[in-house]
Design a protein around this motif. Structure first.
Motif, PDB file in Angstrom:
ATOM      1  N   ASN A   1       0.823  -1.210   0.000  1.00  0.00           N
ATOM      2  CA  ASN A   1       0.000   0.000   0.000  1.00  0.00           C
ATOM      3  C   ASN A   1       0.857   1.261   0.000  1.00  0.00           C
ATOM      4  OD1 ASN A   1      -2.427  -1.399   0.012  1.00  0.00           O
ATOM      5  ND2 ASN A   1      -2.555  -1.474   2.231  1.00  0.00           N
TER       6      ASN A   1
ATOM      7  N   LYS B   1       2.374   1.628  -3.427  1.00  0.00           N
ATOM      8  CA  LYS B   1       1.316   2.032  -4.356  1.00  0.00           C
ATOM      9  C   LYS B   1       1.034   3.525  -4.227  1.00  0.00           C
ATOM     10  CE  LYS B   1      -3.573   1.164  -5.375  1.00  0.00           C
ATOM     11  NZ  LYS B   1      -4.802   0.489  -4.906  1.00  0.00           N
ATOM     12  N   GLU B   2       0.969   3.999  -2.978  1.00  0.00           N
ATOM     13  CA  GLU B   2       0.726   5.418  -2.724  1.00  0.00           C
ATOM     14  C   GLU B   2       1.864   6.268  -3.293  1.00  0.00           C
ATOM     15  OE1 GLU B   2      -1.131   7.805   1.037  1.00  0.00           O
ATOM     16  OE2 GLU B   2       0.630   6.592   1.438  1.00  0.00           O
ATOM     17  N   GLN B   3       3.098   5.801  -3.132  1.00  0.00           N
ATOM     18  CA  GLN B   3       4.247   6.529  -3.649  1.00  0.00           C
ATOM     19  C   GLN B   3       4.269   6.540  -5.177  1.00  0.00           C
ATOM     20  OE1 GLN B   3       6.578   8.444  -2.101  1.00  0.00           O
ATOM     21  NE2 GLN B   3       5.253   8.167  -0.322  1.00  0.00           N
TER      22      GLN B   3
ATOM     23  N   GLU C   1       1.638   6.501  -7.127  1.00  0.00           N
ATOM     24  CA  GLU C   1       0.633   7.483  -7.540  1.00  0.00           C
ATOM     25  C   GLU C   1       1.146   8.904  -7.336  1.00  0.00           C
ATOM     26  OE1 GLU C   1      -2.676   6.326  -5.168  1.00  0.00           O
ATOM     27  OE2 GLU C   1      -3.176   4.590  -6.414  1.00  0.00           O
TER      28      GLU C   1
ATOM     29  N   GLU D   1      -9.677  -0.818  -0.905  1.00  0.00           N
ATOM     30  CA  GLU D   1     -10.116   0.406  -0.228  1.00  0.00           C
ATOM     31  C   GLU D   1     -11.618   0.608  -0.350  1.00  0.00           C
ATOM     32  OE1 GLU D   1      -7.937   3.614  -1.959  1.00  0.00           O
ATOM     33  OE2 GLU D   1      -5.986   2.682  -1.640  1.00  0.00           O
TER      34      GLU D   1
ATOM     35  N   ARG E   1      -2.684   6.356   3.946  1.00  0.00           N
ATOM     36  CA  ARG E   1      -3.246   5.096   3.451  1.00  0.00           C
ATOM     37  C   ARG E   1      -2.924   3.894   4.336  1.00  0.00           C
ATOM     38  NH1 ARG E   1      -4.936   0.899   2.852  1.00  0.00           N
ATOM     39  NH2 ARG E   1      -5.440  -0.278   0.955  1.00  0.00           N
ATOM     40  N   THR E   2      -1.713   3.834   4.871  1.00  0.00           N
ATOM     41  CA  THR E   2      -1.311   2.624   5.586  1.00  0.00           C
ATOM     42  C   THR E   2      -1.369   2.797   7.102  1.00  0.00           C
ATOM     43  OG1 THR E   2       1.044   3.173   5.738  1.00  0.00           O
ATOM     44  CG2 THR E   2       0.298   2.161   3.685  1.00  0.00           C
TER      45      THR E   2
END
Length: 368
Positions: free
Chosen positions: A73, A76-78, A80, A265, A289-290
């Motif tokens: 997660n 993934k956030e990084q 994006e 999510e 997010r995490t």
């Protein structure tokens, strides 16, 4: 007579069982060395121990999968974030290139004008010219033109530097993006490996054993929760939810029964931090997010000060999160193969508590 026959028959059976159980065992027949009831007890104990071992292995695998899910997660956030940065840099590069082209055209026009003027020195023009006043006017214009030319050259140099900086930043972002993509893919493989191994262990169990395994999980959670409650912690917790917390709690509890899926999510499936993320978005606050970032970035509060809507972070690596509901309970997405549910707040090792709406104005914090 019938009763007597039944009693005698029963006595015969008991006697036969006893004599068979306590007779000297045949050579090599160790199974007959213990009474039937004792053998049954040993068998049940061995079965229970085996299930407990299986449960520990499954728990360990899912815990590792949960840690990998947090890594997934986060990566993934990084990814994006880096993609957005690259798009932003690309727009800056495009605008800078257009400005650079315009400055080059302007510099070219100035160079052409100088060429048409013959490049004659100012002293020669003064000596050859009949009108010194006109010359001085021309000289003033020339100085202004020279100043303008220097300004264009300065802007041209600065714009080239900006373009190089933007290009270097874009290259750096791409490298980070690729690194995060690789990290994300590695975490995804790790998660799948751990979950597949846990499912394989469970698949070997018979239906009754699976039911017993679930009961063992529940019993362990109950014992841990009871120990937490016995500490008297609830006596110190009396805070009410904020109006934002009420909305977050309402959202989270409305998801009860939906499946846990790593990396999810919502709106149909969730992992643990995906549930808290969406719940607090419903409460009007965007949080990380995490679970690890929620622990790192959000405002921390003491357990005795927590209120419904606060997030309880679990395990020493902050790999799990649940939302406090009050009365010693949380709502959370437990693990693969389980659904969003309510359980005891103390049913897992607590790392700490964080409050997503800690910065909200006090006047906005409504009470139940």
């Amino acid at each position: 007579m019938t009763c007597t026959a039944v009693v005698l028959c029963a006595m015969g059976l008991l006697g036969g069982t006893a004599s068979q159980a306590y007779a000297d065992p045949k050579p090599g027949d160790a199974r007959d060395a213990k009474p039937g009831a004792e053998r049954g007890a040993d068998s049940a104990e061995a079965s229970l121990k085996r299930l407990q071992d299986v449960r520990k292995k499954i728990d360990a695998l899912y815990r590792k999968a949960e840690r990998a899910t947090d890594a997934y997660n986060g990566a993934k956030e990084q990814v994006e974030l880096q993609q957005k940065e690259i798009v932003k840099l690309a727009r800056n590069i495009d605008r800078t290139q257009q400005r650079l082209a315009a400055l080059k055209r302007q510099a070219g026009a100035l160079a052409s004008a100088q060429y048409r003027g013959g490049g004659m020195p100012s002293e020669a023009k003064l000596m050859l010219g009949a009108d010194s006043g006109a010359f001085l006017d021309d000289a003033t214009l020339v100085r202004k033109a020279q100043q303008a030319a220097r300004g264009v050259i300065t802007q041209l140099s600065r714009t080239k530097g900006e373009l190089e900086d933007y290009s270097q930043a874009a290259t750096d972002r791409w490298e980070r993006l690729e690194a995060h993509r690789k990290k994300k893919e590695s975490a995804r493989r790790d998660i799948k490996k751990k979950i597949d191994a846990a499912k394989k262990l469970e698949s070997r169990l018979a239906a009754k054993e699976k039911d017993r395994l679930k009961k063992l999980e529940d019993e362990e959670a109950f014992r841990t929760q009871q120990k937490w409650l016995d500490s008297g912690v609830l006596k110190e917790i009396s805070n009410k939810a904020s109006r934002f917390g009420k909305k977050a709690v309402a959202y989270a509890t409305s998801q009860i029964g939906k499946d846990y899926v790593w990396g999810a999510e919502g709106p149909d499936t969730f992992d643990c931090s995906g549930l808290t993320l969406r719940a607090w978005q419903a409460g009007g606050t965007t949080i990380p997010r995490t679970s690890q970032e929620q622990w790192r970035q959000l405002h921390r509060v003491a357990i005795k000060d927590m209120r419904p809507g606060d997030l309880i972070i679990y395990f020493s690596d902050a790999s799990h999160v649940g939302m406090y509901l009050g009365d010693g309970a949380i709502v959370h997405a437990p693990r693969p193969g389980r659904q969003v549910t309510i359980t005891g707040a103390g049913s897992m090792p607590i790392l700490g508590v964080v409050r997503p709406d800690a910065d909200a104005p006090e006047r906005d914090l409504g009470h139940r």
